[in-house]
Design a protein around this motif. Sequence first.
Motif, PDB file in Angstrom:
ATOM      1  N   SER A   1       0.827  -1.201   0.000  1.00 48.52           N
ATOM      2  CA  SER A   1       0.000   0.000   0.000  1.00 48.52           C
ATOM      3  C   SER A   1       0.863   1.253   0.000  1.00 48.52           C
ATOM      4  O   SER A   1       1.998   1.239   0.444  1.00 48.52           O
ATOM      5  CB  SER A   1      -0.902  -0.013   1.229  1.00 48.52           C
ATOM      6  OG  SER A   1      -1.551   1.235   1.379  1.00 48.52           O
ATOM      7  N   GLU A   2       0.282   2.327  -0.477  1.00 50.33           N
ATOM      8  CA  GLU A   2       0.951   3.634  -0.423  1.00 50.33           C
ATOM      9  C   GLU A   2       0.801   4.272   0.955  1.00 50.33           C
ATOM     10  O   GLU A   2       1.547   5.168   1.312  1.00 50.33           O
ATOM     11  CB  GLU A   2       0.351   4.568  -1.478  1.00 50.33           C
ATOM     12  CG  GLU A   2       0.580   4.120  -2.913  1.00 50.33           C
ATOM     13  CD  GLU A   2       2.006   4.360  -3.354  1.00 50.33           C
ATOM     14  OE1 GLU A   2       2.596   5.382  -2.953  1.00 50.33           O
ATOM     15  OE2 GLU A   2       2.539   3.522  -4.106  1.00 50.33           O
ATOM     16  N   GLU A   3      -0.168   3.793   1.723  1.00 51.34           N
ATOM     17  CA  GLU A   3      -0.466   4.360   3.036  1.00 51.34           C
ATOM     18  C   GLU A   3       0.537   3.871   4.085  1.00 51.34           C
ATOM     19  O   GLU A   3       1.042   2.763   3.990  1.00 51.34           O
ATOM     20  CB  GLU A   3      -1.879   3.959   3.466  1.00 51.34           C
ATOM     21  CG  GLU A   3      -2.968   4.471   2.564  1.00 51.34           C
ATOM     22  CD  GLU A   3      -3.068   5.980   2.569  1.00 51.34           C
ATOM     23  OE1 GLU A   3      -2.959   6.586   3.655  1.00 51.34           O
ATOM     24  OE2 GLU A   3      -3.243   6.560   1.481  1.00 51.34           O
ATOM     25  N   PRO A   4       0.785   4.688   5.117  1.00 51.94           N
ATOM     26  CA  PRO A   4       1.631   4.218   6.219  1.00 51.94           C
ATOM     27  C   PRO A   4       0.935   3.076   6.946  1.00 51.94           C
ATOM     28  O   PRO A   4      -0.289   3.005   6.975  1.00 51.94           O
ATOM     29  CB  PRO A   4       1.764   5.431   7.131  1.00 51.94           C
ATOM     30  CG  PRO A   4       0.966   6.524   6.544  1.00 51.94           C
ATOM     31  CD  PRO A   4       0.321   6.046   5.309  1.00 51.94           C
ATOM     32  N   ILE A   5       1.708   2.169   7.508  1.00 52.98           N
ATOM     33  CA  ILE A   5       1.134   1.050   8.254  1.00 52.98           C
ATOM     34  C   ILE A   5       1.769   0.978   9.627  1.00 52.98           C
ATOM     35  O   ILE A   5       2.850   1.524   9.862  1.00 52.98           O
ATOM     36  CB  ILE A   5       1.323  -0.300   7.516  1.00 52.98           C
ATOM     37  CG1 ILE A   5       2.809  -0.661   7.407  1.00 52.98           C
ATOM     38  CG2 ILE A   5       0.664  -0.285   6.158  1.00 52.98           C
ATOM     39  CD1 ILE A   5       3.058  -2.078   6.956  1.00 52.98           C
ATOM     40  N   LEU A   6       1.079   0.309  10.509  1.00 53.41           N
ATOM     41  CA  LEU A   6       1.597   0.039  11.847  1.00 53.41           C
ATOM     42  C   LEU A   6       1.591  -1.465  12.007  1.00 53.41           C
ATOM     43  O   LEU A   6       0.544  -2.094  11.940  1.00 53.41           O
ATOM     44  CB  LEU A   6       0.708   0.693  12.909  1.00 53.41           C
ATOM     45  CG  LEU A   6       1.072   0.428  14.361  1.00 53.41           C
ATOM     46  CD1 LEU A   6       2.445   1.027  14.677  1.00 53.41           C
ATOM     47  CD2 LEU A   6       0.009   1.001  15.278  1.00 53.41           C
ATOM     48  N   TYR A   7       2.758  -2.060  12.179  1.00 50.46           N
ATOM     49  CA  TYR A   7       2.901  -3.506  12.336  1.00 50.46           C
ATOM     50  C   TYR A   7       3.219  -3.783  13.794  1.00 50.46           C
ATOM     51  O   TYR A   7       4.154  -3.213  14.343  1.00 50.46           O
ATOM     52  CB  TYR A   7       4.024  -4.022  11.431  1.00 50.46           C
ATOM     53  CG  TYR A   7       4.386  -5.463  11.641  1.00 50.46           C
ATOM     54  CD1 TYR A   7       3.532  -6.475  11.237  1.00 50.46           C
ATOM     55  CD2 TYR A   7       5.589  -5.811  12.249  1.00 50.46           C
ATOM     56  CE1 TYR A   7       3.869  -7.808  11.428  1.00 50.46           C
ATOM     57  CE2 TYR A   7       5.935  -7.135  12.447  1.00 50.46           C
ATOM     58  CZ  TYR A   7       5.067  -8.130  12.030  1.00 50.46           C
ATOM     59  OH  TYR A   7       5.404  -9.447  12.226  1.00 50.46           O
ATOM     60  N   ILE A   8       2.411  -4.619  14.417  1.00 53.17           N
ATOM     61  CA  ILE A   8       2.604  -4.945  15.829  1.00 53.17           C
ATOM     62  C   ILE A   8       2.778  -6.446  15.957  1.00 53.17           C
ATOM     63  O   ILE A   8       1.983  -7.219  15.416  1.00 53.17           O
ATOM     64  CB  ILE A   8       1.392  -4.508  16.670  1.00 53.17           C
ATOM     65  CG1 ILE A   8       1.187  -3.007  16.553  1.00 53.17           C
ATOM     66  CG2 ILE A   8       1.575  -4.939  18.124  1.00 53.17           C
ATOM     67  CD1 ILE A   8      -0.079  -2.528  17.188  1.00 53.17           C
ATOM     68  N   ARG A   9       3.798  -6.842  16.673  1.00 54.51           N
ATOM     69  CA  ARG A   9       4.019  -8.258  16.970  1.00 54.51           C
ATOM     70  C   ARG A   9       4.080  -8.396  18.483  1.00 54.51           C
ATOM     71  O   ARG A   9       4.876  -7.723  19.143  1.00 54.51           O
ATOM     72  CB  ARG A   9       5.333  -8.720  16.353  1.00 54.51           C
ATOM     73  CG  ARG A   9       5.648 -10.165  16.659  1.00 54.51           C
ATOM     74  CD  ARG A   9       6.915 -10.568  15.977  1.00 54.51           C
ATOM     75  NE  ARG A   9       7.628 -11.515  16.819  1.00 54.51           N
ATOM     76  CZ  ARG A   9       8.796 -12.005  16.512  1.00 54.51           C
ATOM     77  NH1 ARG A   9       9.409 -11.641  15.408  1.00 54.51           N
ATOM     78  NH2 ARG A   9       9.377 -12.865  17.308  1.00 54.51           N
TER      79      ARG A   9
END
Length: 74
Positions: free
Chosen positions: A56-64
Amino acid sequence: MAGDIDNIVKLTLDAMIPVIYLDDGLIDRVLVQRFNPSAGAAFADPSDTLVEALGSEEPILYIRVDAVPEEAVF
């Protein structure tokens, strides 16, 4: 992603109460890194959802969230 990384982490940890844990006082360690996926970041065995988000072009937040002994991290 705009904003101070410490503020993003605080908002995220607070938002995970009570879905992930009952009290953020239970958190012993937080490892945080900001990166630009278009700069070649790679994940070992990413989920389909993560692959889609990285495209995606949008920012993402990845949480583990996991229980990893301290010696396994450093």
